[in-house]
Design an enzyme around this catalytic site. Structure first.
Site, PDB file in Angstrom:
ATOM      1  N   TYR A 136     -14.050  12.593  -6.413  1.00  0.00           N
ATOM      2  CA  TYR A 136     -12.978  12.100  -7.276  1.00  0.00           C
ATOM      3  C   TYR A 136     -13.388  10.767  -7.911  1.00  0.00           C
ATOM      4  CZ  TYR A 136      -8.545   9.905  -8.534  1.00  0.00           C
ATOM      5  OH  TYR A 136      -7.552   9.257  -9.205  1.00  0.00           O
ATOM      6  N   ASP A 137     -13.929   9.866  -7.099  1.00  0.00           N
ATOM      7  CA  ASP A 137     -14.334   8.549  -7.626  1.00  0.00           C
ATOM      8  C   ASP A 137     -15.420   8.691  -8.692  1.00  0.00           C
ATOM      9  OD1 ASP A 137     -12.525   7.321  -6.002  1.00  0.00           O
ATOM     10  OD2 ASP A 137     -13.958   6.761  -4.456  1.00  0.00           O
ATOM     11  N   GLU A 172     -11.454  -7.613   5.362  1.00  0.00           N
ATOM     12  CA  GLU A 172     -10.549  -6.835   6.211  1.00  0.00           C
ATOM     13  C   GLU A 172     -11.002  -5.379   6.235  1.00  0.00           C
ATOM     14  OE1 GLU A 172      -6.759  -7.154   4.301  1.00  0.00           O
ATOM     15  OE2 GLU A 172      -6.672  -9.330   4.517  1.00  0.00           O
ATOM     16  N   LYS A 199     -10.626  -1.591   5.571  1.00  0.00           N
ATOM     17  CA  LYS A 199      -9.786  -0.850   4.625  1.00  0.00           C
ATOM     18  C   LYS A 199      -9.265   0.384   5.371  1.00  0.00           C
ATOM     19  CE  LYS A 199      -9.708   1.159   0.025  1.00  0.00           C
ATOM     20  NZ  LYS A 199      -9.168   2.458   0.412  1.00  0.00           N
ATOM     21  N   ARG A 243       4.179   3.461  -2.367  1.00  0.00           N
ATOM     22  CA  ARG A 243       3.615   2.758  -3.524  1.00  0.00           C
ATOM     23  C   ARG A 243       4.138   3.332  -4.840  1.00  0.00           C
ATOM     24  NH1 ARG A 243      -2.777   2.151  -4.545  1.00  0.00           N
ATOM     25  NH2 ARG A 243      -2.514   4.166  -5.545  1.00  0.00           N
ATOM     26  N   LYS A 283     -11.283 -10.208  -0.049  1.00  0.00           N
ATOM     27  CA  LYS A 283     -10.269 -10.900  -0.853  1.00  0.00           C
ATOM     28  C   LYS A 283     -10.553 -12.391  -0.866  1.00  0.00           C
ATOM     29  CE  LYS A 283      -6.779  -7.704   0.929  1.00  0.00           C
ATOM     30  NZ  LYS A 283      -5.652  -7.471   1.813  1.00  0.00           N
TER      31      LYS A 283
HETATM   32  N1  NAD Z   1      -9.690  13.325  -3.345  1.00  0.00           N
HETATM   33  C1  NAD Z   1      -8.831  13.253  -4.333  1.00  0.00           C
HETATM   34  O1  NAD Z   1      -8.494  14.229  -4.992  1.00  0.00           O
HETATM   35  C2  NAD Z   1      -8.232  11.928  -4.679  1.00  0.00           C
HETATM   36  C3  NAD Z   1      -7.251  11.820  -5.679  1.00  0.00           C
HETATM   37  C4  NAD Z   1      -6.709  10.578  -5.935  1.00  0.00           C
HETATM   38  C5  NAD Z   1      -7.161   9.477  -5.221  1.00  0.00           C
HETATM   39  N2  NAD Z   1      -8.125   9.633  -4.260  1.00  0.00           N
HETATM   40  C6  NAD Z   1      -8.672   8.500  -3.494  1.00  0.00           C
HETATM   41  O2  NAD Z   1      -7.810   7.434  -3.535  1.00  0.00           O
HETATM   42  C7  NAD Z   1      -8.491   6.329  -4.116  1.00  0.00           C
HETATM   43  C8  NAD Z   1      -7.584   5.653  -5.079  1.00  0.00           C
HETATM   44  O3  NAD Z   1      -6.477   5.414  -4.388  1.00  0.00           O
HETATM   45  P1  NAD Z   1      -5.859   4.019  -4.348  1.00  0.00           P
HETATM   46  O4  NAD Z   1      -5.478   3.584  -5.701  1.00  0.00           O
HETATM   47  O5  NAD Z   1      -4.837   4.105  -3.259  1.00  0.00           O
HETATM   48  O6  NAD Z   1      -7.044   3.068  -3.975  1.00  0.00           O
HETATM   49  P2  NAD Z   1      -7.868   2.882  -2.706  1.00  0.00           P
HETATM   50  O7  NAD Z   1      -7.337   3.685  -1.579  1.00  0.00           O
HETATM   51  O8  NAD Z   1      -9.273   3.045  -3.040  1.00  0.00           O
HETATM   52  O9  NAD Z   1      -7.621   1.321  -2.453  1.00  0.00           O
HETATM   53  C9  NAD Z   1      -6.424   0.646  -2.634  1.00  0.00           C
HETATM   54  C10 NAD Z   1      -5.500   0.805  -1.494  1.00  0.00           C
HETATM   55  O10 NAD Z   1      -6.143   0.494  -0.281  1.00  0.00           O
HETATM   56  C11 NAD Z   1      -5.138   0.269   0.666  1.00  0.00           C
HETATM   57  N3  NAD Z   1      -5.635  -0.658   1.674  1.00  0.00           N
HETATM   58  C12 NAD Z   1      -6.095  -0.288   2.895  1.00  0.00           C
HETATM   59  N4  NAD Z   1      -6.459  -1.354   3.599  1.00  0.00           N
HETATM   60  C13 NAD Z   1      -6.245  -2.438   2.843  1.00  0.00           C
HETATM   61  C14 NAD Z   1      -6.432  -3.834   3.045  1.00  0.00           C
HETATM   62  N5  NAD Z   1      -6.934  -4.304   4.166  1.00  0.00           N
HETATM   63  N6  NAD Z   1      -6.095  -4.633   2.036  1.00  0.00           N
HETATM   64  C15 NAD Z   1      -5.592  -4.164   0.866  1.00  0.00           C
HETATM   65  N7  NAD Z   1      -5.393  -2.855   0.615  1.00  0.00           N
HETATM   66  C16 NAD Z   1      -5.718  -1.998   1.613  1.00  0.00           C
HETATM   67  C17 NAD Z   1      -3.917  -0.179  -0.108  1.00  0.00           C
HETATM   68  O11 NAD Z   1      -2.919   0.768   0.089  1.00  0.00           O
HETATM   69  C18 NAD Z   1      -4.351  -0.148  -1.535  1.00  0.00           C
HETATM   70  O12 NAD Z   1      -3.337   0.311  -2.388  1.00  0.00           O
HETATM   71  C19 NAD Z   1      -9.668   6.833  -4.850  1.00  0.00           C
HETATM   72  O13 NAD Z   1     -10.699   5.914  -4.832  1.00  0.00           O
HETATM   73  C20 NAD Z   1      -9.963   8.094  -4.119  1.00  0.00           C
HETATM   74  O14 NAD Z   1     -10.917   7.778  -3.147  1.00  0.00           O
HETATM   75  C21 NAD Z   1      -8.664  10.812  -4.000  1.00  0.00           C
END
Ligand code: NAD
Length: 663
Positions: free
Chosen positions: A35-36, A112, A114, A135, A287
């Protein structure tokens, strides 16, 4: 249209579909890395062709998890995504950009873990927990308080708190709980969740809080959104300390690093430690620690400029694909599975991997005898990522799904317009067995004493091929089976007799119509009221049912148009199975035939009392507002449903109006 313009449009549509599956359905079709990559490809194309950058693009917004049935609330401070990278060079670049922005300072970063969960925002007003919101689209999310308030360790009150505080964190599910629920779903004939994140995401969006409460969720908090007064916190590290003092479940470890290079070293340390954490992690979030600098650095449309997520590569290994075996599902769907030379991956031995369908096999050109790369990214079922062509044996031949089925003597056809092959021969014993297992399962007719082993024997001895055959079984037939004595035979016959009175949706689900799950079966029952009405409905009428799309409508119509299926239905009718809904609305009543949606707290009536009154007056409730809603019964604090009803011109009534209507 130019090629790049077409490509941009195609990628946007593809990503929008993945977003829908991931955020709203919690059932993604591709892994995060794939996806990414698609998103990166789109971002590059958009950057190279700014003239085509029309309309909304998923590169400029966060996904959207909001569902019709939930009330939505505006976040006081948006919940954004994070820019992410899989490369240490890009991480260092991020640090360099900030150094340029703030010259002459050694920048401190908080590193931190993730957490790979589902983002949530908890609102505390004057130290009291008020609401939990997902969210959503970043600006507005769904109210999930009902399903969040029972999570262990969430403080109801916090002392010396700011007047308003949004605490941000992630809801997750531990592996043991994930496996327990999936095992129960498997035995009930329900679809499985691919990983704990998806199951956690599905659970917080359950409409029935009692079902949600039966699944154990956990939470970890690591940040804040809106805060009044806004100078309450001055540093990211200070948030971590304060959250701990308030007794929130917090990060097991975090690092305060001087400079981006040290931050990178902390990430490496985190990678070595993270498997011991109670929550799943998929990366690190770096951060800027100082809030003054954070404010100066600011935000893009979808992410802060002062933070970045470094994502760890999913674990992979190479191994031999010995053969492609086939699994047959309840509707006769044939799913290919890779049988592998066992290999160690992410702490477990992997010997099988999913291959999804024919198209996936041809796209990756996977062949038996190939050395393949398998990946496990939080998923329980590993996937075959690619083939190592250097190790391909000389005489290898492409794998032809259809021809392979023929060789095995399996009579199957590919669903029109889809990648699924399905057994067409009703006499195929494996298909019969799966269909009967599904019919008897807890999610359908819930027939006690009719487990898989019994069904296997009934089919192999040709005592039962279809559900109707089950009801003709005599005690003597059953006594022939292994481990069957008079008592067990009697019990099974009694259980079959009892199942004749099952709810209509149980039967509709049990028939095994492709694409029709438990919820759709319930929706069909609520809409049509009888099996005959469902059978007679054309595709257009079927599509009028909330939750039934065109593919499902086609599938239902095709199933009931099939002669064998109709004959089976007639047999079931003559046996005396229940074909009509038991929740008959009274023929007359002031709300007869009316659909009412409830929203907000009513001054005197509880939700259950209001629902009860509606049903007694001949009406029905629905969870979402649509053109078909007759009234919105609104109490205080009504949110998105109110706005939607206004927009659609649905009459909005209060409790007093409602009581007058039911009188
Ligand atoms: N496989 C799929 O079909 C599909 C579809 C959509 C999204 N995704 C995945 O989701 C990601 C995008 O989702 P996203 O916008 O939620 O981004 P993300 O999950 O890459 O990162 C942002 C999120 O990380 C979380 N997070 C966890 N620990 C954290 C910390 N310590 N500090 C701050 N935030 C923290 C928060 O909820 C924040 O909103 C994509 O990169 C992809 O990997 C996958």
């Amino acid at each position: 249209m130019q090629d790049s313009q077409k490509e941009i449009a195609k990628l946007r549509a593809e990503i929008a579909e993945h977003d829908r599956l991931y955020y709203r359905e919690a059932q993604p079709k591709v892994d995060d890395q794939a996806y990414d990559r698609l998103k990166e490809q789109l971002a590059q194309l958009e950057a190279a062709n700014p003239e085509f950058d029309f309309g909304e693009s998923p590169t400029q917004s966060v996904g959207d998890d909001r569902l019709e049935a939930f009330e939505s609330y505006r976040h006081r401070m948006p919940m954004l995504s994070l820019d992410n990278t899989y490369s240490s060079e890009e991480l260092i670049e991020f640090g360099k950009r900030l150094e340029k922005r703030f010259p002459g300072q050694t920048l401190k970063y908080l590193v931190e873990p993730k957490i790979d969960g589902v983002a949530v925002s908890l609102t505390y007003e004057n130290g009291k927990f008020i609401r939990a919101v997902s969210r959503g689209n970043g600006t507005e999310g769904d109210d999930i308080t009902q399903n969040v308030k029972h999570i262990d360790g969430l403080p109801e009150t916090i002392s010396d708190a700011p007047e308003i505080l949004e605490v941000r964190g992630e809801i997750y599910m531990r592996h043991g709980e994930f496996e327990r629920i999936n095992a129960a779903r498997e035995s009930a004939g329900e679809s499985l969740y691919a990983n704990p994140r998806n199951l956690a995401a599905g659970t917080i969006k359950l409409l029935d809080p009692s079902v949600a409460r039966a699944r154990k969720l956990n939470i970890v908090l690591y940040g804040v959104g809106a805060c009044e007064p806004d100078n309450f916190f001055t540093h990211q590290a200070g948030i971590q300390e304060r959250l701990k003092e308030w007794h929130f479940p917090v990060l097991e470890k975090y690092w305060l690093a001087d400079g981006i290079q040290t931050a990178w070293e902390s990430i490496e340390e985190l990678d070595a430690l993270r498997r011991k954490f109670t929550y799943p992690t998929d990366g690190a979030v770096v951060k800027l620690d100082d809030f003054t600098l954070q404010r100066e650095a600011g935000f893009t449309a979808k992410a802060p400029r002062w933070a970045i997520a470094y994502k760890f590569e999913a674990e992979r290994a190479e191994t031999l694909l010995k053969e492609i075996s086939l699994q047959i599902g309840r509707t006769g769907a044939v799913t290919p599975v890779a049988i592998l030379e066992p290999v160690q991956l992410a702490g477990t031995t992997v010997s099988r991997a999913t291959l999804h369908n024919e198209d996936e096999i041809s796209r990756k050109d996977i062949r038996p005898g190939d050395t393949v790369v398998v990946q496990k990214a939080g998923e329980i079922i590993p996937q075959v990522l690619s083939v190592n062509l250097d190790k391909r044996p000389e005489k290898s031949e492409p794998f032809h799904f259809g021809a392979h089925l023929k060789e095995l003597g399996i009579e199957a056809e590919r669903d029109p317009g889809q990648a699924v092959w399905r057994i067409v021969n009703n006499n195929d014993p494996v298909r019969q067995q799966r269909a009967l297992q599904h019919f008897a399962s807890r999610a359908c007719m819930d027939i006690d004493n009719l487990g898989n082993a019994v069904i296997e024997q009934l089919v192999s001895r040709q005592l039962a091929k279809t559900p109707a055959d089950l009801y003709q079984l005599q005690e003597n037939d059953l006594l022939e089976l292994d481990k069957f004595a008079e008592k067990s035979a009697n019990n099974l016959i009694k259980a079959l007799e009892a199942s004749k009175g099952c709810e209509l949706w149980q039967l509709v689900h049990g028939l095994g119509i492709p694409h029709v799950g438990k919820q759709s079966a319930k929706d069909l029952e609520a809409h049509f009221g009888s099996l005959d009405a469902i059978m007679q409905a054309d595709e257009e009428t079927l599509e009028e049912v909330d939750g039934v799309g065109s593919i499902m409508a086609q599938s239902i119509h095709a199933w009931f148009s099939n002669e064998n299926n109709r004959a089976e239905i007639e047999r079931l009718r003559s046996i005396g199975l229940n074909f009509t809904t038991k929740c008959q609305a009274p023929a007359s009543g002031p709300l007869s035939g009316k659909t009412i949606v409830l929203t907000g707290a009513l001054p005197n009536l509880t939700r259950d009392q209001a629902t009860d009154l509606i049903e007694k007056a001949g009406g029905r409730t629905s969870s979402s507002v649509s053109k078909k809603t007759d009234y919105l019964l609104a109490g205080e604090a009504s949110g998105s449903k109110y706005a939607k009803a206004e927009k659609l011109g649905v009459p909005i009534i209060n409790e007093a109006d409602f009581l007058a209507l039911t009188d």
